[in-house]
Design an enzyme around this catalytic site. Structure first.
Site, PDB file in Angstrom:
ATOM      1  N   ASP A 206       0.807  -1.211   0.000  1.00 58.41           N
ATOM      2  CA  ASP A 206       0.000   0.000   0.000  1.00 58.41           C
ATOM      3  C   ASP A 206       0.855   1.283   0.000  1.00 58.41           C
ATOM      4  OD1 ASP A 206      -2.391   1.505   0.272  1.00 58.41           O
ATOM      5  OD2 ASP A 206      -2.173   1.534   2.448  1.00 58.41           O
ATOM      6  N   GLU A 456       3.422  -7.837   7.290  1.00 58.83           N
ATOM      7  CA  GLU A 456       2.239  -8.552   6.839  1.00 58.83           C
ATOM      8  C   GLU A 456       2.536  -9.660   5.836  1.00 58.83           C
ATOM      9  OE1 GLU A 456      -1.143  -6.089   6.034  1.00 58.83           O
ATOM     10  OE2 GLU A 456      -0.977  -5.123   7.983  1.00 58.83           O
ATOM     11  N   TYR A 509      -7.011  -3.195  11.997  1.00 59.29           N
ATOM     12  CA  TYR A 509      -7.775  -1.963  11.761  1.00 59.29           C
ATOM     13  C   TYR A 509      -9.227  -2.123  12.184  1.00 59.29           C
ATOM     14  CZ  TYR A 509      -3.651  -0.164   9.598  1.00 59.29           C
ATOM     15  OH  TYR A 509      -2.380   0.296   9.411  1.00 59.29           O
ATOM     16  N   GLU A 545       0.273  -1.541  14.176  1.00 57.12           N
ATOM     17  CA  GLU A 545      -0.519  -0.651  13.305  1.00 57.12           C
ATOM     18  C   GLU A 545      -1.952  -0.632  13.777  1.00 57.12           C
ATOM     19  OE1 GLU A 545      -0.396  -1.327   9.064  1.00 57.12           O
ATOM     20  OE2 GLU A 545       1.781  -1.586   9.067  1.00 57.12           O
TER      21      GLU A 545
HETATM   22  C1  GCB Z   1      -1.524  -2.337   6.605  1.00 60.82           C
HETATM   23  C2  GCB Z   1      -0.202  -2.237   5.958  1.00 60.82           C
HETATM   24  C3  GCB Z   1       0.132  -0.820   5.550  1.00 60.82           C
HETATM   25  C4  GCB Z   1      -1.103  -0.149   4.967  1.00 60.82           C
HETATM   26  C5  GCB Z   1      -2.181  -0.109   6.024  1.00 60.82           C
HETATM   27  C6  GCB Z   1      -3.470   0.529   5.496  1.00 60.82           C
HETATM   28  O1  GCB Z   1      -1.842  -3.264   7.283  1.00 60.82           O
HETATM   29  O2  GCB Z   1       0.836  -2.762   6.731  1.00 60.82           O
HETATM   30  O3  GCB Z   1       1.158  -0.880   4.607  1.00 60.82           O
HETATM   31  O4  GCB Z   1      -0.841   1.129   4.483  1.00 60.82           O
HETATM   32  O5  GCB Z   1      -2.474  -1.411   6.416  1.00 60.82           O
HETATM   33  O6  GCB Z   1      -3.689   1.700   5.721  1.00 60.82           O
HETATM   34  O7  GCB Z   1      -4.231  -0.183   4.839  1.00 60.82           O
END
Ligand code: GCB
Length: 666
Positions: A206, A456, A509, A545
């Protein structure tokens, strides 16, 4: 098809498939030299940064320049050139979509003078801080060096290729193509477009696949016999009052080969005030231990009133008759790292990490090194009270590593492996090589406190077990003084890699990718997941994260996805989980995704890029930055007794005493 033929085809297919599944732990080529270029009594450094000439190959004919030998003469003789800054990514410099999205090779060249004085009794080296992804370099039309892997330095001796007291030409071909055996992986395909066919580069990670000469290019000199490697490890004892520096120096060159035993190194250690505190000489093995009394330990930011204390180690190489051959200086921070199944400590004190995942990314420059941006970023990191960041998802510039040493910012140092999948031998070898190059480059930095071997990776897949066992053990074999982690997003139930790590980091997330918008489904889920990881592996856990995309200036009450209110509320729900987890000693850190907004590939889920930044891409705070600042300093106060900045809280009202609510003082 005859039966025997179809059985043969099926047999071959199975053999092929089985071979692809077999991965073995092979030796990989190790890197040499590459000390950061520094001037000294015996060394000169010259920058080749500036505006270079640039041409783009045709995407459908990426090797034309090699066949037609574009390196034999000025690029301008082969194609119309455009000016291109070095260092910088080339993608966003012009207004052309075709260059921004170019797949395949591009070419750079420039002229430079080499002084006549460099001809005698020394060597000249050419060093690139990084070129993404693969680089081929010629000097005056002669092949000089080739290197595969972005974000890492490479160098070669060019003494014999240069014209002294004359003009020289350097030509670089850079290839940004990512395939299944590059680190990181990508896919190239040929797809029909309106006018015919076009080459498409796709990747699952990403962030935008910026390319070009990303970091500085240097020419530097060394004596004929020179210090090629310096490796140090430090520790403290006696209540941190005595420091030890184990050192080992490797020498290369004429005298090294002829009279190894006559060589020795003299080491002088200077404190921050420039006072010499140690002066010692080695034996012929060029290794030993320095003892530092009244040691000033290296402490992280806010963990001590004088963080980032650095000594300077002067290494003098002497030959027969005590002749001074070479001098190199290195900054050294004295610190001890230790970890167990429940804790991570620095100088015997437990650490609670509070920081960010970041990117090297900015407007116009892309991933190009920019000192103004770097210094601004560190100012923001300190303003917000963070004490750490992860170099997601690749090694950051050497200049930023030095800056982190100086400012006491702890670094989880990540290699360029992102979303790793389809495990195969070639990939394993390159992945290990990326870690070897990273550790070789960064092993002497006190700021580096952990190695991250992947972000990841698909750790539920077939072969992930063996693959990560090899990668983690290889990392440990190169450096056992720092713990090994990886940022994992595979559900803990499926993960096969965690048991090879020392510290478990997980990315999740809640309220964003899962249960979007549901603030009531964050806190308990974070607590449950962290606890499950800890139960499964019995190791310390970090949330590496969490976050939410946020469009600066979008305000919606009650909070709604993409609004500033939403980001703040998501953070706050996580803080609550972290506080519950902190009581269990094994939860050792929280890292917001992301420090600043950054560019990604085009996608309908991204508005001009990933907007999970706490700061905008222009490095201005969003509302959540102020909230995070209050938390990070409050944590610093509670955990490390740091003092709070005066402007941390905004004055609201003087009510002549405390304000009460049902549950107590506000
Ligand atoms: C993740 C990744 C990161 C992305 C992020 C996102 O899990 O490690 O590279 O930018 O999510 O914002 O989706």
């Amino acid at each position: 098809m005859a039966l025997w033929l179809s059985s043969l085809v099926i047999g071959l297919y199975i053999l092929n498939f089985t071979l692809a599944l077999i991965i073995v732990n092979k030796d990989v080529k190790t890197s040499r030299g590459m000390l950061y270029p520094r001037e000294s009594e015996t060394r000169e450094v010259r920058s080749l940064d500036g505006i270079w000439n640039f041409v783009c190959s045709d995407e459908t004919n990426p090797t034309q320049g090699i066949r037609d030998k574009w390196f034999d003469d000025d690029l301008s003789k082969s194609r119309p050139i455009i000016p291109m800054p070095v260092p910088a990514s080339y993608n966003d410099i012009t207004t052309e979509r075709s260059l921004r999205d170019h797949v395949g090779t591009v070419w750079y060249d420039r002229k430079f003078f080499v002084p006549r004085s460099w001809e005698k009794d020394q060597r000249v080296w050419l060093r690139f801080g990084s070129v993404h992804y693969e680089a081929f370099v010629w000097i005056n039309g002669e092949s000089a060096v080739k290197h595969e892997m972005g974000h890492l330095p490479f160098e070669t001796e060019v003494t014999h290729l240069l014209k002294y007291g004359a003009e020289n030409r350097i030509t670089v071909m850079c290839d940004n193509a990512l395939i299944q055996t590059t680190v990181p992986q990508g896919k190239i395909s040929e797809v029909a477009n309106d006018g015919g066919v076009t080459i498409i580069q796709s990747y699952t990670f990403d962030f935008f696949n910026y390319a070009g000469i990303h970091r500085s290019v240097h020419l530097y000199t060394t004596p004929k016999t020179f210090i090629e490697e310096v490796e140090i490890q430090t520790k403290l004892s006696d209540n941190n009052s005595v420091g030890y520096i184990d050192y080992s120096v490797a020498v290369n060159g004429t005298a090294a080969n002829e009279a190894e035993n006559a060589l020795y190194v003299r080491l002088k250690l200077y404190n921050r005030e420039g006072v010499q505190v140690v002066n010692t000489t080695s034996d012929g093995k060029l290794e030993g231990t320095l003892k530092v009394s009244n040691a000033m330990p290296w402490w992280p930011y806010l963990m001590h009133s004088d963080p980032g204390y650095l000594y300077e180690l002067e290494i003098q190489l002497h030959g027969a008759n005590e002749q001074l051959l070479d001098v190199y200086r290195l900054k050294v921070g004295l610190r001890t790292l230790s970890w167990s199944n429940t804790t991570f400590q620095i100088n015997g004190k437990p650490v609670y990490f509070r920081g960010f995942g970041r990117h090297e990314d900015s407007d116009v420059r892309g991933k190009g090194l920019d000192n103004a941006l770097m210094v601004r970023d560190f100012n923001l990191i300190k303003w917000i009270g963070a004490n750490a960041y992860r170099t997601s998802h690749y090694p950051y510039s050497e200049e930023s590593m030095q800056f982190a040493d100086q400012h006491g910012i702890m670094i989880i140092d990540e290699c360029p492996s992102v979303d790793t999948e389809n495990y195969n031998q070639a990939l394993l070898d390159k992945h290990k090589s990326s870690l070897e190059q990273l550790i070789h480059r960064d092993r002497n930095h006190p700021s580096v406190v952990m190695w991250s071997i992947a972000n990841e990776p698909r750790t539920g897949q077939l072969n992930a077990d063996t693959y990560f066992q090899f990668v983690a053990n290889y990392t440990r074999s190169l450096d056992s003084s720092r713990p090994v982690t990886a940022a994992i997003a595979t559900p803990w139930t499926d993960d096969k890699a965690g048991r090879y790590l020392d510290i478990i980091s997980f990315n999740r997330y809640n309220a964003w990718y899962s249960n979007t918008g549901r603030m009531d489904m964050v806190t308990q889920r974070v607590i449950d997941e962290a606890t499950a990881w800890n139960k499964k592996y019995g190791k310390p856990v970090i949330m590496s994260e969490y976050g939410a995309d946020t469009l600066e200036g979008l305000h919606l009450q009650p909070s709604f996805v993409w609004s500033e209110e939403f980001q703040s509320e998501v953070f706050s729900r996580h803080f609550k989980a972290f506080d519950a987890l902190r009581r269990k000693k094994w939860f050792i850190g929280e890292f917001v995704w992301n420090f600043a907004d950054f560019k990604t590939a085009q996608s309908y889920t991204r508005v001009g890029g990933n907007k999970k930044g706490v700061f905008t891409r222009a490095r201005q705070p969003k509302a959540a930055a102020h909230l995070l600042r209050q938390r990070y300093f409050a944590l610093g106060r509670e955990v490390d007794q740091c003092s709070l900045p005066e402007d941390l809280f905004t004055y609201i009202v003087d009510v002549g005493g405390s304000i009460k609510n049902e549950s107590g003082d506000l």
